[in-house]
Design an enzyme around this catalytic site. Structure first.
Site, PDB file in Angstrom:
ATOM      1  N   LYS A   1      13.661  28.569  -1.410  1.00 48.25           N
ATOM      2  CA  LYS A   1      12.723  27.443  -1.362  1.00 48.25           C
ATOM      3  C   LYS A   1      11.356  27.863  -1.884  1.00 48.25           C
ATOM      4  CE  LYS A   1      15.313  25.380   2.407  1.00 48.25           C
ATOM      5  NZ  LYS A   1      15.509  25.258   3.850  1.00 48.25           N
TER       6      LYS A   1
ATOM      7  N   GLN B   1      12.442  26.782   9.300  1.00 45.77           N
ATOM      8  CA  GLN B   1      13.835  27.099   8.967  1.00 45.77           C
ATOM      9  C   GLN B   1      14.671  27.182  10.242  1.00 45.77           C
ATOM     10  OE1 GLN B   1      15.073  27.329   5.734  1.00 45.77           O
ATOM     11  NE2 GLN B   1      17.062  27.394   6.749  1.00 45.77           N
TER      12      GLN B   1
ATOM     13  N   ASP C   1      11.054  18.000   5.904  1.00 42.63           N
ATOM     14  CA  ASP C   1      12.487  18.180   6.173  1.00 42.63           C
ATOM     15  C   ASP C   1      13.100  16.894   6.720  1.00 42.63           C
ATOM     16  OD1 ASP C   1      14.018  20.324   5.457  1.00 42.63           O
ATOM     17  OD2 ASP C   1      13.451  21.586   7.160  1.00 42.63           O
TER      18      ASP C   1
END
Ligand code: NAD
Length: 291
Positions: A52, A96, A119
């Site tokens: 990412k 994450q 997200d």
């Protein structure tokens, strides 16, 4: 059978974003800035976060990787999120997952400001997605929708069978595919670990989305001739012939299923790169709406 090449489709999306960022630079506007938080040293998480951050750099975004030790307290993590929420230079915040067991991931996700929730896991984002309102759509389901769009897959009126009901993949993709949109307008069945007659249900599917986490779970005898098969699964399986000692396997038995499917995603190179491209789109949107 045609491969739904996530690498190519993701590159096309990132190429457009690169131009959009360059244009913002020319106009003297702020460039998108993603903050990624990684707790502990989980090998797969390290790989995902690194991918990412690399994608951000290649596209001209700013990125900041914030690392915490695996034994970091929940309050320390929440404090950092508060700080990032207030930092005007940060457009998107990504934590994450999975987090270590002593940290409540719901509490952490809920602490992220909805305006920076790239997200798309915050309840505000999820609620808006369910209502079909503009919002940050979770990256993996959003990436699948972008892939279907890229390959102009006709989804209207089709029967989509989603295997898996997680909050990050199964549930949101079932909502998106059933929406009055293109891609979308599917009749959706969600299957999970308590589903009976899974094989019979899968055999009725025009589109199968497999998000289970069991390598090669979907076999050729579960798939109708001509079905579109989207494999979300990523599992590391031991492979002594590889330098890393492992290789990645999807939830679909690619060799067998590809003989029957009309379109199929490979693993790796299918949904994975699309997830990153979708995250980048969300981060760009977070920046562009405020600046
Ligand atoms: P999860 O463990 O949260 O959910 C798995 C789901 O599979 C559950 O809802 C469960 O009910 C269902 N399931 C388990 N056994 C089953 C069975 N025998 N029959 C039917 N359903 C069954 O997993 P997740 O977070 O949704 O991830 C699924 C897979 O996708 C994993 O391999 C994960 O690594 C991968 N993943 C990939 C990406 C990507 O970017 N490509 C993103 C997220 C997750």
């Amino acid at each position: 059978m045609e491969i739904l090449d996530g690498k190519k489709a993701a590159q096309a999306i990132r190429d457009v974003l690169k131009i959009d960022v360059a244009q913002r630079v020319n106009e003297g506007k702020k460039i998108p800035h993603l903050a990624a938080i990684l707790v502990g040293n989980n090998g797969a998480s390290e790989t995902y976060v690194a991918a990412k951050v690399k994608a951000c750099e290649e596209t001209g975004f700013k990125s900041t990787l914030i690392r915490f030790e695996g034994d970091t307290s929940e309050s320390a993590l929440l404090e950092k999120i508060d700080e990032l929420n207030l930092d005007p230079d940060i457009d998107g915040i990504l934590v994450q997952l999975p987090l270590p067991k002593h940290i409540d991931d719901k509490k952490v996700i809920n602490a992220i400001a909805p305006s920076k929730d790239v997200d798309g896991f915050h309840p505000v984002s999820v609620g808006k997605m369910v209502e079909g309102l503009p919002t940050f759509v979770p990256a993996t389901p959003y990436g699948i929708m972008l892939l279907l769009q890229h390959y102009k897959i006709d989804t209207k009126g089709k029967h989509a069978v989603v295997i898996g009901r997680s909050n990050i993949v199964g549930r949101p993709i079932s909502i998106l595919l059933s929406g009055n949109s293109n891609p979308g307008n599917c009749t959706v069945t969600i299957c999970h670990s308590h589903t009976v007659n899974l094989k019979e249900i899968c055999l009725q599917a025009d589109i199968i989305v497999a998000a289970i986490g069991i390598p090669e779970f979907v076999k050729a005898d579960m798939v109708k001739e001509g079905a579109v098969v989207i494999d979300v699964g990523i599992t590391r399986v031991e492979d002594a012939t590889r330098k890393s000692g492992f290789r990645l396997k999807g939830d679909v038995d690619f060799t067998g299923v590809s003989l029957k499917s009309s379109f199929i995603t490979p693993v790796p190179g299918g949904v994975g790169p699309m997830t990153i491209a979708a995250l980048m789109k969300n981060t760009f949107l977070a920046c562009a709406t405020k600046n």
